[in-house]
Design a protein around this motif. Structure first.
Motif, PDB file in Angstrom:
ATOM      1  N   LEU A  37       0.835  -1.205   0.000  1.00  0.00           N
ATOM      2  CA  LEU A  37       0.000   0.000   0.000  1.00  0.00           C
ATOM      3  C   LEU A  37       0.869   1.255   0.000  1.00  0.00           C
ATOM      4  O   LEU A  37       1.929   1.276   0.616  1.00  0.00           O
ATOM      5  CB  LEU A  37      -0.906   0.018   1.240  1.00  0.00           C
ATOM      6  N   PRO A  38       0.408   2.321  -0.646  1.00  0.00           N
ATOM      7  CA  PRO A  38       1.151   3.583  -0.618  1.00  0.00           C
ATOM      8  C   PRO A  38       0.985   4.288   0.732  1.00  0.00           C
ATOM      9  O   PRO A  38       0.032   4.023   1.476  1.00  0.00           O
ATOM     10  CB  PRO A  38       0.511   4.398  -1.742  1.00  0.00           C
ATOM     11  N   MET A  39       1.898   5.182   1.048  1.00  0.00           N
ATOM     12  CA  MET A  39       1.918   5.837   2.355  1.00  0.00           C
ATOM     13  C   MET A  39       0.629   6.589   2.663  1.00  0.00           C
ATOM     14  O   MET A  39       0.184   6.599   3.803  1.00  0.00           O
ATOM     15  CB  MET A  39       3.109   6.794   2.472  1.00  0.00           C
ATOM     16  N   TYR A  40       0.002   7.221   1.682  1.00  0.00           N
ATOM     17  CA  TYR A  40      -1.200   7.996   1.996  1.00  0.00           C
ATOM     18  C   TYR A  40      -2.357   7.100   2.427  1.00  0.00           C
ATOM     19  O   TYR A  40      -3.238   7.532   3.168  1.00  0.00           O
ATOM     20  CB  TYR A  40      -1.601   8.919   0.839  1.00  0.00           C
ATOM     21  N   VAL A  41      -2.374   5.849   1.998  1.00  0.00           N
ATOM     22  CA  VAL A  41      -3.385   4.901   2.453  1.00  0.00           C
ATOM     23  C   VAL A  41      -2.955   4.308   3.795  1.00  0.00           C
ATOM     24  O   VAL A  41      -3.780   4.104   4.690  1.00  0.00           O
ATOM     25  CB  VAL A  41      -3.611   3.783   1.410  1.00  0.00           C
ATOM     26  N   VAL A  42      -1.670   4.065   3.946  1.00  0.00           N
ATOM     27  CA  VAL A  42      -1.130   3.460   5.168  1.00  0.00           C
ATOM     28  C   VAL A  42      -1.412   4.325   6.387  1.00  0.00           C
ATOM     29  O   VAL A  42      -1.834   3.830   7.431  1.00  0.00           O
ATOM     30  CB  VAL A  42       0.382   3.206   5.026  1.00  0.00           C
ATOM     31  N   ILE A  57       0.823  18.013   6.565  1.00  0.00           N
ATOM     32  CA  ILE A  57       2.249  18.063   6.232  1.00  0.00           C
ATOM     33  C   ILE A  57       2.608  16.917   5.295  1.00  0.00           C
ATOM     34  O   ILE A  57       3.318  17.115   4.300  1.00  0.00           O
ATOM     35  CB  ILE A  57       3.110  18.009   7.517  1.00  0.00           C
ATOM     36  N   ALA A  58       2.114  15.708   5.596  1.00  0.00           N
ATOM     37  CA  ALA A  58       2.467  14.521   4.813  1.00  0.00           C
ATOM     38  C   ALA A  58       2.046  14.634   3.354  1.00  0.00           C
ATOM     39  O   ALA A  58       2.745  14.149   2.469  1.00  0.00           O
ATOM     40  CB  ALA A  58       1.857  13.273   5.443  1.00  0.00           C
ATOM     41  N   LYS A  59       0.919  15.278   3.081  1.00  0.00           N
ATOM     42  CA  LYS A  59       0.483  15.361   1.685  1.00  0.00           C
ATOM     43  C   LYS A  59       1.297  16.372   0.883  1.00  0.00           C
ATOM     44  O   LYS A  59       1.238  16.382  -0.324  1.00  0.00           O
ATOM     45  CB  LYS A  59      -1.014  15.657   1.590  1.00  0.00           C
ATOM     46  N   ARG A  60       2.107  17.192   1.563  1.00  0.00           N
ATOM     47  CA  ARG A  60       2.971  18.154   0.880  1.00  0.00           C
ATOM     48  C   ARG A  60       4.401  17.650   0.723  1.00  0.00           C
ATOM     49  O   ARG A  60       5.225  18.278   0.107  1.00  0.00           O
ATOM     50  CB  ARG A  60       2.972  19.471   1.647  1.00  0.00           C
ATOM     51  N   VAL A  61       4.683  16.483   1.307  1.00  0.00           N
ATOM     52  CA  VAL A  61       6.028  15.912   1.282  1.00  0.00           C
ATOM     53  C   VAL A  61       5.983  14.641   0.431  1.00  0.00           C
ATOM     54  O   VAL A  61       4.982  13.933   0.423  1.00  0.00           O
ATOM     55  CB  VAL A  61       6.492  15.573   2.723  1.00  0.00           C
ATOM     56  N   SER A  62       7.078  14.348  -0.266  1.00  0.00           N
ATOM     57  CA  SER A  62       7.100  13.157  -1.125  1.00  0.00           C
ATOM     58  C   SER A  62       6.970  11.884  -0.287  1.00  0.00           C
ATOM     59  O   SER A  62       7.443  11.835   0.847  1.00  0.00           O
ATOM     60  CB  SER A  62       8.389  13.114  -1.940  1.00  0.00           C
ATOM     61  N   PRO A  63       6.346  10.851  -0.849  1.00  0.00           N
ATOM     62  CA  PRO A  63       6.199   9.583  -0.125  1.00  0.00           C
ATOM     63  C   PRO A  63       7.543   8.986   0.305  1.00  0.00           C
ATOM     64  O   PRO A  63       7.642   8.374   1.357  1.00  0.00           O
ATOM     65  CB  PRO A  63       5.490   8.671  -1.124  1.00  0.00           C
ATOM     66  N   VAL A  64       8.570   9.167  -0.505  1.00  0.00           N
ATOM     67  CA  VAL A  64       9.895   8.652  -0.155  1.00  0.00           C
ATOM     68  C   VAL A  64      10.415   9.360   1.089  1.00  0.00           C
ATOM     69  O   VAL A  64      10.958   8.728   2.003  1.00  0.00           O
ATOM     70  CB  VAL A  64      10.884   8.818  -1.339  1.00  0.00           C
ATOM     71  N   ALA A  65      10.237  10.673   1.156  1.00  0.00           N
ATOM     72  CA  ALA A  65      10.681  11.427   2.335  1.00  0.00           C
ATOM     73  C   ALA A  65       9.909  10.994   3.579  1.00  0.00           C
ATOM     74  O   ALA A  65      10.485  10.853   4.659  1.00  0.00           O
ATOM     75  CB  ALA A  65      10.517  12.927   2.099  1.00  0.00           C
TER      76      ALA A  65
END
Length: 129
Positions: free
Chosen positions: A49-54, A101-109
């Motif tokens: 799963l991608p971070m935004y779902v996690v 904050i998380a939605k403005r930062v790359s998933p890798v970061a």
């Protein structure tokens, strides 16, 4: 056992057996030691799963685990109402600000920050600092 999940027009494949077994073990251990389980649920959920779902899924799962653990600790007399009243508003505020904050930062970061946090937590639990 694999299951396909669709979320916002994207399809993901997850291992249901791994998720259920892992969540059960995390719930048992985190309830024994009195923490929410997030440091372990997030890495488990990133398998497929991608971070935004996690993040959202982890928070929902941890809410129920924390609620049950808190109720049991209250029954055993291990509950400080003043500490709860101090931490609860901070947790609500953090839960609101964190995703912004998380939605403005790359998933890798986000993954790297989470990994660094886990390393620091592990070092603290091992008594290194």
């Amino acid at each position: 056992m694999k299951m396909k999940i669709e979320f916002w027009g994207q399809e993901f494949e997850v291992n249901v057996l791994l998720g259920c077994l892992g969540s059960f073990l995390i719930a048992v251990v985190s309830s024994m030691f009195g923490f929410g389980g997030g440091p372990f649920m997030v890495p488990l959920l990133t398998v497929g799963l991608p971070m935004y779902v996690v993040v959202g899924s982890s928070l929902l799962a941890i809410f129920f685990n924390t609620l049950m653990g808190s109720l049991r600790h209250y029954q055993f007399g291990n509950f400080d109402p003043l500490l709860f009243l101090i931490m609860f508003p901070a947790a609500i505020l953090g839960g609101y600000i964190g995703p912004q904050i998380a939605k403005r930062v790359s998933p890798v970061a986000v993954k790297r920050i989470a990994a660094a946090g886990l390393v620091l937590l592990a070092l603290n639990l091992l008594g290194v600092y």
